[in-house]
Design a protein around this motif. Structure first.
Motif, short mmCIF file in Angstrom:
data_model
loop_
_atom_site.label_atom_id
_atom_site.label_comp_id
_atom_site.label_asym_id
_atom_site.label_seq_id
_atom_site.Cartn_x
_atom_site.Cartn_y
_atom_site.Cartn_z
N SER A 117 5.91 -8.83 -0.25
CA SER A 117 6.47 -7.57 -0.76
C SER A 117 7.81 -7.27 -0.08
O SER A 117 8.76 -6.83 -0.73
N ASP A 143 0.09 -6.30 -7.72
CA ASP A 143 -0.90 -6.34 -6.66
C ASP A 143 -1.87 -5.18 -6.88
O ASP A 143 -1.65 -4.07 -6.41
N LYS A 146 -4.58 -4.55 -3.14
CA LYS A 146 -4.36 -3.95 -1.82
C LYS A 146 -4.10 -2.45 -1.91
O LYS A 146 -3.26 -2.00 -2.69
N GLN A 152 3.98 0.96 -1.09
CA GLN A 152 4.98 0.13 -0.40
C GLN A 152 6.16 -0.13 -1.34
O GLN A 152 7.32 0.06 -0.98
N ASP A 181 5.61 -8.38 -7.71
CA ASP A 181 4.84 -8.50 -6.47
C ASP A 181 3.40 -8.89 -6.80
O ASP A 181 2.81 -8.38 -7.76
N THR A 182 2.84 -9.80 -6.02
CA THR A 182 1.46 -10.23 -6.27
C THR A 182 0.61 -10.00 -5.02
O THR A 182 1.14 -9.82 -3.93
MG LIG Z 1 2.32 -7.30 -0.50
#
Ligand SMILES: [Mg+2]
Ligand SMILES: Nc1nc2c(ncn2[C@@H]2O[C@H](COP(=O)(O)OP(=O)(O)OP(=O)(O)O)[C@@H](O)[C@H]2O)c(=O)[nH]1
Length: 292
Positions: A117, A143, A146, A152, A181-182
């Motif tokens: 990230s 993502d 998480k 983020q 983002d993954t």
């Molecule tokens: Mg990340």
């Protein structure tokens, strides 16, 4: 009509195992020959040991330098050292940033916590603000696992005035580059990622570019394992992270000289967007040769 006998049909044919065993025998012979040679050329042996101590693969180093025995180079330590560095230089592959095309989706995959990230934040800022050509960019969060992943990216997006899109929104407006983002994908996530790639390929004309983030602190086996895990996605390049956390680059270098995949960027710290370098052989080899 009788069948014609092939001339070798009576002879025993070599099996695949026989050939493999022979090949291993020859490799061993080469290895012990290299060792023999080194016993008689102290300076070459010294340089070999210097690189082995730095962590380079021992038989690779021995086989590289042993053939120099008896040549004009064998008495000059500096030349022997630069010979190894030149060989490393030739084996490392670097991706040329200038060649990157627009209208592209960049996806960064890799283990959990490796710096994916952060990299997206750094790269999005680089393409939007710091390159001679200013690109229109957006971040996309894929993502879903998480806790805090969305926040983020929201923070990066807000701080750098870059849009943050939901997956479906990438169909609505066109950007030069989308950064996706993954999660630190395990098996199931990998399937979801493949579906996302198929979706982008079916419904947009973005070119997809997948980068595998690798930590400079990872051991050889982890690097090989993580590469295997993601290879079915078609990895275009590697991005090295956490170069600031170690002075021992031996495993990453042993890994890179076996791979044909180029390195595109290097992450050197936690500051976004500053701690990012365009990959270069000089940078990697300088770090590798730094004394502790
Ligand atoms: Mg990340
Ligand atoms: N020292 C150092 N820390 C880094 C670097 N890149 C990222 N980090 C830190 O590593 C931690 C994880 O970074 P993220 O970017 O969230 O990593 P991630 O791969 O997205 O993590 P997950 O989404 O949990 O898989 C954060 O504390 C970052 O500040 C780097 O190059 N060097």
């Amino acid at each position: 009509m009788s069948k014609k006998k092939s001339p070798n049909s009576e002879e025993k044919l070599l099996t695949v195992e026989d050939v493999r065993a022979l090949r291993e025998e020859i490799a061993l012979m080469h290895g012990s020959l290299a060792k023999d040679v080194l016993e008689h050329t102290p300076l070459i042996k010294k340089v070999v040991n210097k690189f082995i101590e730095k962590g380079l693969n021992a038989s690779w180093t021995e086989k590289l330098l042993a053939p120099l025995a008896g040549s004009a180079l064998e008495d000059d330590e500096l030349i022997l050292i630069s010979y190894v560095l030149e060989e490393l230089d030739a084996l490392l592959k670097i991706e040329d940033e200038e060649k990157k095309v627009s209208k592209c989706v960049r996806i960064i995959v890799g283990s959990t916590g490796i710096g994916k990230s952060s990299l997206l934040g750094k790269l999005a800022a680089r393409y939007k603000y710091f390159l001679p050509k200013k690109h229109s960019v957006a971040l996309v969060n894929f993502d879903q696992e998480k806790v805090g992943a969305q926040e983020q990216l929201e923070n990066y997006a807000e701080a750098m005035e870059i849009p943050l899109l939901a997956i479906l929104e990438l169909l609505e407006e066109e950007y030069d580059i989308l950064f996706i983002d993954t999660a630190g994908s395990e098996g199931e996530d990998l399937e979801a990622l493949k579906e996302l790639i198929a979706f982008i390929e079916s419904y947009t004309d973005y070119k997809i570019e997948i980068s595998l983030a690798l930590s400079a602190t990872a051991k050889m086996r982890d690097l090989e394992k993580i590469h295997r895990r993601f290879s079915s996605l078609g990895i275009k390049n590697f991005i090295l992270t956490k170069l600031d956390e170690t002075t021992d680059l031996s495993d990453i270098i042993n890994f890179l000289i076996k791979e044909k995949t180029p390195i595109s960027y290097i992450s050197t710290g936690t500051n976004i967007p500053e701690d990012l370098e365009v990959a270069s052989k000089e940078y990697i080899l300088n770090q590798f040769m730094k004394e502790d």
